[in-house]
Design a protein around this motif. Structure first.
Motif, PDB file in Angstrom:
ATOM      1  N   ILE A 193      43.792  44.639  35.642  1.00 44.03           N
ATOM      2  CA  ILE A 193      44.131  43.892  36.854  1.00 44.03           C
ATOM      3  C   ILE A 193      43.118  42.789  37.160  1.00 44.03           C
ATOM      4  O   ILE A 193      43.481  41.650  37.487  1.00 44.03           O
ATOM      5  N   LYS A 194      41.826  43.108  37.056  1.00 42.80           N
ATOM      6  CA  LYS A 194      40.773  42.204  37.541  1.00 42.80           C
ATOM      7  C   LYS A 194      40.810  40.816  36.898  1.00 42.80           C
ATOM      8  O   LYS A 194      40.701  39.804  37.621  1.00 42.80           O
ATOM      9  N   PRO A 195      40.957  40.678  35.581  1.00 50.57           N
ATOM     10  CA  PRO A 195      40.975  39.328  35.008  1.00 50.57           C
ATOM     11  C   PRO A 195      42.108  38.463  35.550  1.00 50.57           C
ATOM     12  O   PRO A 195      41.913  37.270  35.834  1.00 50.57           O
ATOM     13  N   LEU A 196      43.291  39.049  35.709  1.00 51.34           N
ATOM     14  CA  LEU A 196      44.429  38.286  36.215  1.00 51.34           C
ATOM     15  C   LEU A 196      44.262  37.964  37.693  1.00 51.34           C
ATOM     16  O   LEU A 196      44.625  36.874  38.153  1.00 51.34           O
ATOM     17  N   HIS A 199      41.933  35.098  38.093  1.00 50.92           N
ATOM     18  CA  HIS A 199      42.501  33.818  37.656  1.00 50.92           C
ATOM     19  C   HIS A 199      43.566  33.297  38.623  1.00 50.92           C
ATOM     20  O   HIS A 199      43.529  32.126  39.021  1.00 50.92           O
ATOM     21  N   PHE A 200      44.510  34.156  38.992  1.00 49.69           N
ATOM     22  CA  PHE A 200      45.651  33.700  39.788  1.00 49.69           C
ATOM     23  C   PHE A 200      45.421  33.814  41.294  1.00 49.69           C
ATOM     24  O   PHE A 200      46.011  33.058  42.070  1.00 49.69           O
ATOM     25  N   GLY A 201      44.608  34.776  41.717  1.00 45.88           N
ATOM     26  CA  GLY A 201      44.442  35.036  43.141  1.00 45.88           C
ATOM     27  C   GLY A 201      45.466  36.040  43.634  1.00 45.88           C
ATOM     28  O   GLY A 201      46.594  36.107  43.122  1.00 45.88           O
ATOM     29  N   ALA A 202      45.091  36.816  44.636  1.00 42.77           N
ATOM     30  CA  ALA A 202      45.951  37.895  45.125  1.00 42.77           C
ATOM     31  C   ALA A 202      47.247  37.381  45.733  1.00 42.77           C
ATOM     32  O   ALA A 202      48.268  38.078  45.718  1.00 42.77           O
ATOM     33  N   ASP A 203      47.244  36.154  46.265  1.00 45.18           N
ATOM     34  CA  ASP A 203      48.436  35.647  46.946  1.00 45.18           C
ATOM     35  C   ASP A 203      49.591  35.387  45.983  1.00 45.18           C
ATOM     36  O   ASP A 203      50.741  35.251  46.411  1.00 45.18           O
ATOM     37  N   ARG A 204      49.328  35.347  44.687  1.00 46.82           N
ATOM     38  CA  ARG A 204      50.407  35.124  43.714  1.00 46.82           C
ATOM     39  C   ARG A 204      50.922  36.433  43.116  1.00 46.82           C
ATOM     40  O   ARG A 204      51.875  36.422  42.339  1.00 46.82           O
ATOM     41  N   PHE A 205      50.297  37.548  43.472  1.00 45.77           N
ATOM     42  CA  PHE A 205      50.780  38.862  43.042  1.00 45.77           C
ATOM     43  C   PHE A 205      51.850  39.324  44.028  1.00 45.77           C
ATOM     44  O   PHE A 205      51.550  39.630  45.183  1.00 45.77           O
ATOM     45  N   LEU A 206      53.090  39.383  43.595  1.00 42.57           N
ATOM     46  CA  LEU A 206      54.168  39.826  44.474  1.00 42.57           C
ATOM     47  C   LEU A 206      54.298  41.349  44.465  1.00 42.57           C
ATOM     48  O   LEU A 206      54.498  41.967  45.507  1.00 42.57           O
ATOM     49  N   SER A 207      54.201  41.950  43.296  1.00 37.39           N
ATOM     50  CA  SER A 207      54.260  43.407  43.167  1.00 37.39           C
ATOM     51  C   SER A 207      53.749  43.783  41.789  1.00 37.39           C
ATOM     52  O   SER A 207      53.629  42.937  40.899  1.00 37.39           O
ATOM     53  N   VAL A 302      48.416  34.376  29.659  1.00 35.22           N
ATOM     54  CA  VAL A 302      47.978  35.731  30.014  1.00 35.22           C
ATOM     55  C   VAL A 302      46.983  36.258  28.987  1.00 35.22           C
ATOM     56  O   VAL A 302      45.914  36.777  29.328  1.00 35.22           O
ATOM     57  N   ASN A 303      47.305  36.100  27.716  1.00 33.59           N
ATOM     58  CA  ASN A 303      46.406  36.583  26.670  1.00 33.59           C
ATOM     59  C   ASN A 303      45.084  35.824  26.653  1.00 33.59           C
ATOM     60  O   ASN A 303      44.021  36.408  26.403  1.00 33.59           O
ATOM     61  N   SER A 304      45.131  34.530  26.927  1.00 30.43           N
ATOM     62  CA  SER A 304      43.886  33.751  26.936  1.00 30.43           C
ATOM     63  C   SER A 304      42.977  34.181  28.085  1.00 30.43           C
ATOM     64  O   SER A 304      41.746  34.159  27.951  1.00 30.43           O
ATOM     65  N   TYR A 306      42.725  37.268  29.277  1.00 31.26           N
ATOM     66  CA  TYR A 306      42.075  38.498  28.816  1.00 31.26           C
ATOM     67  C   TYR A 306      41.046  38.213  27.723  1.00 31.26           C
ATOM     68  O   TYR A 306      39.951  38.788  27.715  1.00 31.26           O
ATOM     69  N   ARG A 307      41.394  37.335  26.814  1.00 30.62           N
ATOM     70  CA  ARG A 307      40.485  37.030  25.703  1.00 30.62           C
ATOM     71  C   ARG A 307      39.170  36.441  26.226  1.00 30.62           C
ATOM     72  O   ARG A 307      38.078  36.838  25.797  1.00 30.62           O
ATOM     73  N   ASP A 308      39.269  35.527  27.173  1.00 26.62           N
ATOM     74  CA  ASP A 308      38.063  34.899  27.728  1.00 26.62           C
ATOM     75  C   ASP A 308      37.246  35.898  28.548  1.00 26.62           C
ATOM     76  O   ASP A 308      36.012  35.898  28.493  1.00 26.62           O
ATOM     77  N   TYR A 309      37.936  36.737  29.306  1.00 22.33           N
ATOM     78  CA  TYR A 309      37.236  37.735  30.125  1.00 22.33           C
ATOM     79  C   TYR A 309      36.487  38.721  29.232  1.00 22.33           C
ATOM     80  O   TYR A 309      35.349  39.119  29.531  1.00 22.33           O
TER      81      TYR A 309
END
Length: 402
Positions: A193-196, A199-207, A302-304, A306-309
């Motif tokens: 969860i943490k890397p995404l 990157h995106f911020g919590a406001d873009r997580f819908l569910s 998405v993979n990039s 995780y790869r960078d993190y």
């Protein structure tokens, strides 16, 4: 500094392996709370052999290893493992009665999975996590999530849940006495969860939702048996040898304690047990709001992330290889191994009827672009993904106590 370990089950034994390899502590005191076999030599034999990871000597030194458990003293309950003095206590099962103070132990790791309520009084007749403090420990690290039995009570101010590499900075040595290291599943999930989220911020997580396809644990039965009186989960009494067993996970409740942003995001966590001894898999499904239909979130992005993190993380691994569960058994310090080849994304749109929400100004319908992302991650739920991370957490706490 001496380390205390309460329990010599799966995580207790593997924690002992970890620390006799690491040699950070001057002595390790292990409480088993009962007599075992015919004496100390049988405890040593159990420590030395493991059905999942082989012999302790092989773990420590490879195929050319000699005897690593020596100097057994039945009367004193002592032995030397890989040069580290180890003392075995066999008298008290109630934490309040364990001789931590008498043995100079200030930090205890409770691996029993029995004493998980941080609100329970230390002098409880049935035992409690705080009993370790009454017995002389200054800090107690729990290798499981906290579980408050009285739902009307809140988390005590001196208790905190941390995952090493995610929110270990939340531990305040002047405030916190009880520390939960969460679970193997929550640890893996946190690194998914943490890397995404960063990157995106919590406001873009819908569910979000997840399923862990989890190796068998001690809560499963070898063969079918009758349920205990009052039992409601009848599946726990079925044989793990030849069944896939639906069960539960506390990851959805524990995750917001580690990553507070998840409190506002709808999240569901499910679990199934399968007939393997270790090596588990999380399938994470996320619904993310896109900025536009023209530039949706893609698998490559998405993979990039995780790869960078992973390049800057001790605990996250990214791989484009195709794994099966045995491939990650014993993998050191890999809380999660992202299976990049199986990442998938699909983008669509959700039409929101604004009138039903009481908005009667302007357009009545709003079209929101949404990407569903599916991410797979492996974790060795015993040694590699959990015990090694727990070992880092233990040493980190010890260093802040000096």
């Amino acid at each position: 500094m001496k380390l205390g370990i309460n329990g010599l089950g799966r995580i207790g034994k593997l924690s002992l392996w970890h620390h006799v390899s690491r040699k950070h502590f001057s002595e390790i005191v292990v409480n088993v709370g009962r007599q075992v076999g015919t004496g100390l030599q049988d405890i040593a034999g159990s420590i030395d052999r493991d059905s999942s990871y082989g012999r302790l000597g092989m773990y420590l030194h490879g195929c050319k290893s000699g005897q690593v458990i020596e100097n057994l003293n039945e009367a004193d309950g002592t032995m030397t493992i890989n040069g580290v003095p180890v003392k075995i206590l066999r008298e008290a099962r109630n934490p309040a009665g364990i001789q931590w103070k008498e043995n100079g132990v200030r930090l205890v790791v409770d691996t029993t999975g029995v004493f998980t309520d941080p609100t329970a009084d230390g002098d409880s007749p049935k035992g409690a996590l705080r009993g370790h403090v009454q017995a002389g420990a200054e800090k107690v690290l729990l290798s499981a999530p906290f579980k408050i039995k009285n739902k009307g009570l809140e988390m005590p101010a001196d208790a905190v849940t941390t995952v090493m590499g995610i929110n270990d900075g939340d531990f305040n040595p002047s405030q916190h006495t009880l520390i939960s290291a969460a679970s193997c599943t929550t640890t893996c999930l946190s690194f998914m969860i943490k890397p995404l989220l960063d990157h995106f911020g919590a406001d873009r997580f819908l569910s979000a939702s997840m399923v862990t396809v989890h190796a068998a644990t001690g809560s499963q039965q070898v063969l079918d048996r009758l349920p205990n009186a009052g039992a409601t989960d009848l599946r726990k009494n079925r044989s793990i040898f030849n069944n896939i067993i639906l069960t539960t996970t506390g990851a959805a409740k524990a995750l917001p304690l580690v990553i507070p942003e998840m409190k506002s995001i709808g999240f569901i966590a499910e679990s199934v047990r399968i007939p393997t001894n270790t090596g588990s898999l999380i399938v994470l499904v996320l619904n993310l709001q896109d900025e536009s239909m023209e530039s949706p979130i893609k698998r490559k992005l998405v993979n990039s992330i995780y790869r960078d993190y992973a390049k800057n993380s001790r605990y996250l691994e990214y791989s484009d290889e195709q794994h099966v569960s045995t491939d990650i058994i014993g993998m050191p310090f890999a809380a999660a191994v992202i299976e990049g080849s199986e990442t998938h994304t699909r983008t669509g749109s959700i039409k929101v009827n604004l009138a039903k929400l009481g908005c009667n100004i302007g357009p009545t319908t709003l079209e929101v672009p949404v990407t569903q992302a599916v991410v797979y991650a492996w974790y060795d739920n015993e040694l590699g993904s959990y015990t090694n991370v727990l070992g880092d957490r233990t040493v980190s706490i010890a260093e802040q106590m000096i």
